[in-house]
Design a protein around this motif. Sequence first.
Motif, PDB file in Angstrom:
ATOM      1  N   ASN A  36     -39.250  21.446 -29.271  1.00  0.00           N
ATOM      2  CA  ASN A  36     -39.490  21.453 -30.338  1.00  0.00           C
ATOM      3  C   ASN A  36     -41.091  20.900 -30.457  1.00  0.00           C
ATOM      4  O   ASN A  36     -41.190  20.928 -31.640  1.00  0.00           O
ATOM      5  CB  ASN A  36     -38.699  20.318 -30.689  1.00  0.00           C
ATOM      6  CG  ASN A  36     -37.048  20.687 -31.279  1.00  0.00           C
ATOM      7  OD1 ASN A  36     -36.991  21.805 -31.247  1.00  0.00           O
ATOM      8  ND2 ASN A  36     -36.284  20.115 -30.697  1.00  0.00           N
ATOM      9  N   PHE A  37     -41.533  20.134 -29.012  1.00  0.00           N
ATOM     10  CA  PHE A  37     -42.569  20.083 -29.750  1.00  0.00           C
ATOM     11  C   PHE A  37     -43.645  20.867 -29.111  1.00  0.00           C
ATOM     12  O   PHE A  37     -45.207  19.883 -28.408  1.00  0.00           O
ATOM     13  CB  PHE A  37     -43.143  18.314 -28.405  1.00  0.00           C
ATOM     14  CG  PHE A  37     -41.991  17.224 -29.511  1.00  0.00           C
ATOM     15  CD1 PHE A  37     -43.191  16.306 -31.062  1.00  0.00           C
ATOM     16  CD2 PHE A  37     -40.837  17.139 -30.083  1.00  0.00           C
ATOM     17  CE1 PHE A  37     -42.469  16.273 -31.403  1.00  0.00           C
ATOM     18  CE2 PHE A  37     -40.063  15.872 -30.257  1.00  0.00           C
ATOM     19  CZ  PHE A  37     -40.783  14.654 -31.225  1.00  0.00           C
ATOM     20  N   GLN A  38     -43.596  21.746 -28.718  1.00  0.00           N
ATOM     21  CA  GLN A  38     -44.239  22.279 -27.743  1.00  0.00           C
ATOM     22  C   GLN A  38     -46.146  22.945 -29.223  1.00  0.00           C
ATOM     23  O   GLN A  38     -47.329  23.281 -27.789  1.00  0.00           O
ATOM     24  CB  GLN A  38     -43.767  23.768 -27.337  1.00  0.00           C
ATOM     25  CG  GLN A  38     -43.540  24.964 -28.980  1.00  0.00           C
ATOM     26  CD  GLN A  38     -43.463  26.076 -28.511  1.00  0.00           C
ATOM     27  OE1 GLN A  38     -42.883  26.723 -27.081  1.00  0.00           O
ATOM     28  NE2 GLN A  38     -42.157  26.746 -29.465  1.00  0.00           N
ATOM     29  N   ASP A  39     -46.011  22.412 -29.706  1.00  0.00           N
ATOM     30  CA  ASP A  39     -47.162  22.863 -30.748  1.00  0.00           C
ATOM     31  C   ASP A  39     -48.204  21.404 -30.689  1.00  0.00           C
ATOM     32  O   ASP A  39     -49.251  21.189 -31.538  1.00  0.00           O
ATOM     33  CB  ASP A  39     -46.394  22.980 -31.904  1.00  0.00           C
ATOM     34  CG  ASP A  39     -46.138  21.878 -33.323  1.00  0.00           C
ATOM     35  OD1 ASP A  39     -45.434  21.389 -32.640  1.00  0.00           O
ATOM     36  OD2 ASP A  39     -45.805  22.545 -34.069  1.00  0.00           O
ATOM     37  N   ASP A  40     -47.491  20.077 -30.389  1.00  0.00           N
ATOM     38  CA  ASP A  40     -47.951  18.648 -30.406  1.00  0.00           C
ATOM     39  C   ASP A  40     -48.388  18.610 -28.999  1.00  0.00           C
ATOM     40  O   ASP A  40     -47.998  18.382 -27.858  1.00  0.00           O
ATOM     41  CB  ASP A  40     -46.973  17.831 -30.257  1.00  0.00           C
ATOM     42  CG  ASP A  40     -47.702  16.126 -30.727  1.00  0.00           C
ATOM     43  OD1 ASP A  40     -48.902  16.471 -30.755  1.00  0.00           O
ATOM     44  OD2 ASP A  40     -47.325  15.898 -31.679  1.00  0.00           O
ATOM     45  N   PRO A  41     -49.612  18.336 -29.324  1.00  0.00           N
ATOM     46  CA  PRO A  41     -50.680  18.508 -27.519  1.00  0.00           C
ATOM     47  C   PRO A  41     -50.492  17.084 -26.645  1.00  0.00           C
ATOM     48  O   PRO A  41     -51.198  16.740 -25.763  1.00  0.00           O
ATOM     49  CB  PRO A  41     -52.168  18.820 -27.658  1.00  0.00           C
ATOM     50  CG  PRO A  41     -52.456  18.482 -29.401  1.00  0.00           C
ATOM     51  CD  PRO A  41     -50.774  19.220 -29.885  1.00  0.00           C
TER      52      PRO A  41
ATOM     53  N   ILE B 114     -48.713   8.168 -32.361  1.00  0.00           N
ATOM     54  CA  ILE B 114     -47.757   9.495 -31.877  1.00  0.00           C
ATOM     55  C   ILE B 114     -46.489   9.059 -31.708  1.00  0.00           C
ATOM     56  O   ILE B 114     -46.032   9.792 -31.710  1.00  0.00           O
ATOM     57  CB  ILE B 114     -48.603   9.588 -30.032  1.00  0.00           C
ATOM     58  CG1 ILE B 114     -50.263   9.991 -30.401  1.00  0.00           C
ATOM     59  CG2 ILE B 114     -47.819  10.481 -29.474  1.00  0.00           C
ATOM     60  CD1 ILE B 114     -50.508   9.774 -29.025  1.00  0.00           C
ATOM     61  N   GLY B 115     -46.066   7.732 -31.463  1.00  0.00           N
ATOM     62  CA  GLY B 115     -44.456   6.809 -30.729  1.00  0.00           C
ATOM     63  C   GLY B 115     -43.569   7.546 -32.740  1.00  0.00           C
ATOM     64  O   GLY B 115     -43.017   7.488 -32.936  1.00  0.00           O
ATOM     65  N   VAL B 116     -44.519   6.918 -33.564  1.00  0.00           N
ATOM     66  CA  VAL B 116     -43.617   6.693 -34.852  1.00  0.00           C
ATOM     67  C   VAL B 116     -43.639   8.108 -35.974  1.00  0.00           C
ATOM     68  O   VAL B 116     -42.478   8.708 -35.659  1.00  0.00           O
ATOM     69  CB  VAL B 116     -44.952   5.566 -36.004  1.00  0.00           C
ATOM     70  CG1 VAL B 116     -44.096   5.909 -36.388  1.00  0.00           C
ATOM     71  CG2 VAL B 116     -43.955   4.431 -35.100  1.00  0.00           C
ATOM     72  N   THR B 117     -44.953   8.792 -35.184  1.00  0.00           N
ATOM     73  CA  THR B 117     -44.885  10.214 -35.450  1.00  0.00           C
ATOM     74  C   THR B 117     -44.039  11.285 -35.108  1.00  0.00           C
ATOM     75  O   THR B 117     -43.399  12.182 -35.758  1.00  0.00           O
ATOM     76  CB  THR B 117     -46.241  11.158 -35.944  1.00  0.00           C
ATOM     77  OG1 THR B 117     -47.372  10.085 -36.685  1.00  0.00           O
ATOM     78  CG2 THR B 117     -46.315  12.484 -35.922  1.00  0.00           C
ATOM     79  N   THR B 118     -43.760  11.141 -33.401  1.00  0.00           N
ATOM     80  CA  THR B 118     -42.565  11.950 -32.657  1.00  0.00           C
ATOM     81  C   THR B 118     -41.048  11.712 -33.332  1.00  0.00           C
ATOM     82  O   THR B 118     -40.691  12.323 -33.274  1.00  0.00           O
ATOM     83  CB  THR B 118     -43.381  12.199 -31.004  1.00  0.00           C
ATOM     84  OG1 THR B 118     -43.401  10.623 -31.073  1.00  0.00           O
ATOM     85  CG2 THR B 118     -44.320  12.603 -30.889  1.00  0.00           C
ATOM     86  N   GLY B 119     -40.951  10.756 -33.552  1.00  0.00           N
ATOM     87  CA  GLY B 119     -39.631   9.660 -34.097  1.00  0.00           C
ATOM     88  C   GLY B 119     -39.604  10.596 -35.245  1.00  0.00           C
ATOM     89  O   GLY B 119     -38.799  10.996 -35.552  1.00  0.00           O
ATOM     90  N   LEU B 120     -40.600  10.461 -36.213  1.00  0.00           N
ATOM     91  CA  LEU B 120     -40.316  11.014 -36.993  1.00  0.00           C
ATOM     92  C   LEU B 120     -39.832  12.283 -37.804  1.00  0.00           C
ATOM     93  O   LEU B 120     -38.962  12.892 -38.499  1.00  0.00           O
ATOM     94  CB  LEU B 120     -41.440  10.697 -38.663  1.00  0.00           C
ATOM     95  CG  LEU B 120     -41.153   8.991 -39.408  1.00  0.00           C
ATOM     96  CD1 LEU B 120     -42.654   9.320 -39.294  1.00  0.00           C
ATOM     97  CD2 LEU B 120     -40.541   9.093 -39.825  1.00  0.00           C
ATOM     98  N   ARG B 121     -40.443  12.928 -36.800  1.00  0.00           N
ATOM     99  CA  ARG B 121     -40.452  14.133 -36.320  1.00  0.00           C
ATOM    100  C   ARG B 121     -38.894  14.996 -35.835  1.00  0.00           C
ATOM    101  O   ARG B 121     -37.966  15.662 -36.520  1.00  0.00           O
ATOM    102  CB  ARG B 121     -41.316  15.149 -35.505  1.00  0.00           C
ATOM    103  CG  ARG B 121     -42.600  15.038 -36.708  1.00  0.00           C
ATOM    104  CD  ARG B 121     -43.766  15.803 -35.206  1.00  0.00           C
ATOM    105  NE  ARG B 121     -43.140  17.567 -35.684  1.00  0.00           N
ATOM    106  CZ  ARG B 121     -43.948  18.207 -34.726  1.00  0.00           C
ATOM    107  NH1 ARG B 121     -45.030  18.371 -34.134  1.00  0.00           N
ATOM    108  NH2 ARG B 121     -43.668  20.145 -34.565  1.00  0.00           N
ATOM    109  N   GLN B 122     -38.717  14.124 -34.899  1.00  0.00           N
ATOM    110  CA  GLN B 122     -37.699  14.327 -34.447  1.00  0.00           C
ATOM    111  C   GLN B 122     -36.486  14.023 -35.149  1.00  0.00           C
ATOM    112  O   GLN B 122     -35.347  14.660 -35.635  1.00  0.00           O
ATOM    113  CB  GLN B 122     -36.744  13.346 -33.158  1.00  0.00           C
ATOM    114  CG  GLN B 122     -38.436  13.553 -32.263  1.00  0.00           C
ATOM    115  CD  GLN B 122     -37.715  12.248 -30.806  1.00  0.00           C
ATOM    116  OE1 GLN B 122     -36.979  11.567 -30.982  1.00  0.00           O
ATOM    117  NE2 GLN B 122     -38.858  11.453 -31.085  1.00  0.00           N
TER     118      GLN B 122
END
Length: 567
Positions: free
Chosen positions: A218-223, A269-277
């Motif tokens: 899921n996060f392979q496009d997020d370095p 990073i934490g909030v954005t990845t949480g929202l993407r999830q």
Amino acid sequence: MRRYDSGAIARYYRYRPWKAWWRALDIIWSFVGFVLGLKWDDWQHHVEVNKSRRAIQLRKILTRLGPTFIKVGQALSTRPDLIRKDFLEELIKLQDQLPPFSTPKAFDIIETELDRSIDEVFESISPAPIAAASLGQVYQARLRTGEAVAVKVQRPNLLPTLTLDLYLMRWAAGWLAPWLPLNLGHDLTLIVDEFGTKLFEEVDYLNEGLNAEKFAVNFQDDPRVKVPSIYWRYSSQHVLTLEWIDGFKLTDTQRVKDANLGTDTLIEIGVTTGLRQLLEFGFFHADPHPGNLFAMADGRMAYIDFGMMDQLSEETKETLVDSVVHLLNKDYVDLAKDFVKLGFLTPETDIMPIVPALETVLGNAIGESVSDFNFKTITDQFSELMYEYPFRVPAKFALIIRSLVTQEGLALSLNPAFRIVEVAYPYVARRLLTGESSELRRRLIEVLFKDGKFQWQRLENLIVIARSDDSFDILPTAQLGLQYLLSEEGRFLRRQLILALVEDDRLHTAEVQRLWDLIKDDIQPTKLFNVALNAIAELSADRAATFISPMTAFTLFQGNKGDDTKF
């Protein structure tokens, strides 16, 4: 048992009641003693003198009672706005400072599970665990093939304790539900069942490995996100070998500073990845406490534990996006309908009496500025609302709420002045403006139109909010927008925009000018011309010919006028 089954657990303990009675007495006696101690301190005016002692006492009670109660303490340890500081400092130790079990026993488990000796698998392994958690402990090792790895070994005889605690929790939930003032009803037992299901999944390390790989895809496009690789050859149901992560806890503010990492960047990073999830993938981490999230020296955030995960259906994920859109628009009737779809209200509920209450609660929480909003305010307000209206907490959302509360609590520990919407609103605005799916494009139209009229101010607000995110680029968004407008799907929006420009028998040049002023610094005439050509290139030749002449003339007009252009 490999999977949680409340019926099978109940049948087992129904014929062994003495086990349940003894455990229940142990739990009750532990907490009664603690509460009486707090009361005694209050009566004797020794609260300040004994507060450190009581905090240690609570941590030791939770640790002694075992993994189920440690999980509760871990969740509380991420809420500095709910728990007194002295208690918080002790509860934080539950994240990775728990008593380990013996290393010889751990090595026996590794050899039994992998069916080979320690020396056959590892070139070296730490003589003692480097961390001990509620369900297991971790050793640092190096494989015979040279890779640095972390080896997770599960605590022995774990399931008997978990099943007994879950049995007692479910019994207590069913008995207490009718007496609670909140409108939870039978949902309390469903919440326990959801927790039990996830806890059983968490003690299956093979399942955790699969979760890690799915999360990584899921996060392979997020370095900015790091997920450790799984070494399946050296993993089993009770042993998990994964790539070693060289990092440090997010709450170690001194190391964050020493590594020149900005706390606000890590929060973003934490909030954005949480929202993407939640809003993109529907596959989310339900236990993101500081012991499971590491900062790396290169600025990445590493997720290192994937035991407690959950999956949302596509319908639930879309309804969550809808609810955010309706909250942005302050459309409380539609928001109440979203609560019905999500299961917070039953389909038979008359939502109209609830709408004014939602408007009051959410209006007060949002305030005059989005920066006034925080999730803690919303949860507090809703807890009051549940006393008066038939809201309930769906079992699935107990984990979502826990995840959101935990993430905000972690952010608050890094920056007490943090507001989750300072990151969340730009993310939602950016997703709406880019409209990479037909569902998001439909929701953008819902945002931009109210009662059939185009909302110029909403579009301005979305652009302003999206541009507060440094990663937002207006040019690709403009290209996507043009492609959509010129497509067959965009016929409705195209017609509505033309009507909006001449709405109320006047040409809305002032509104267009304000929008141009917002984006003109990011869109130079030559770049705009290229964007237009790229958008048209996606169309058929016939449709392109229909639009190319007026768009070329418009672009050349902008180039001649420059920044002082008036529409």
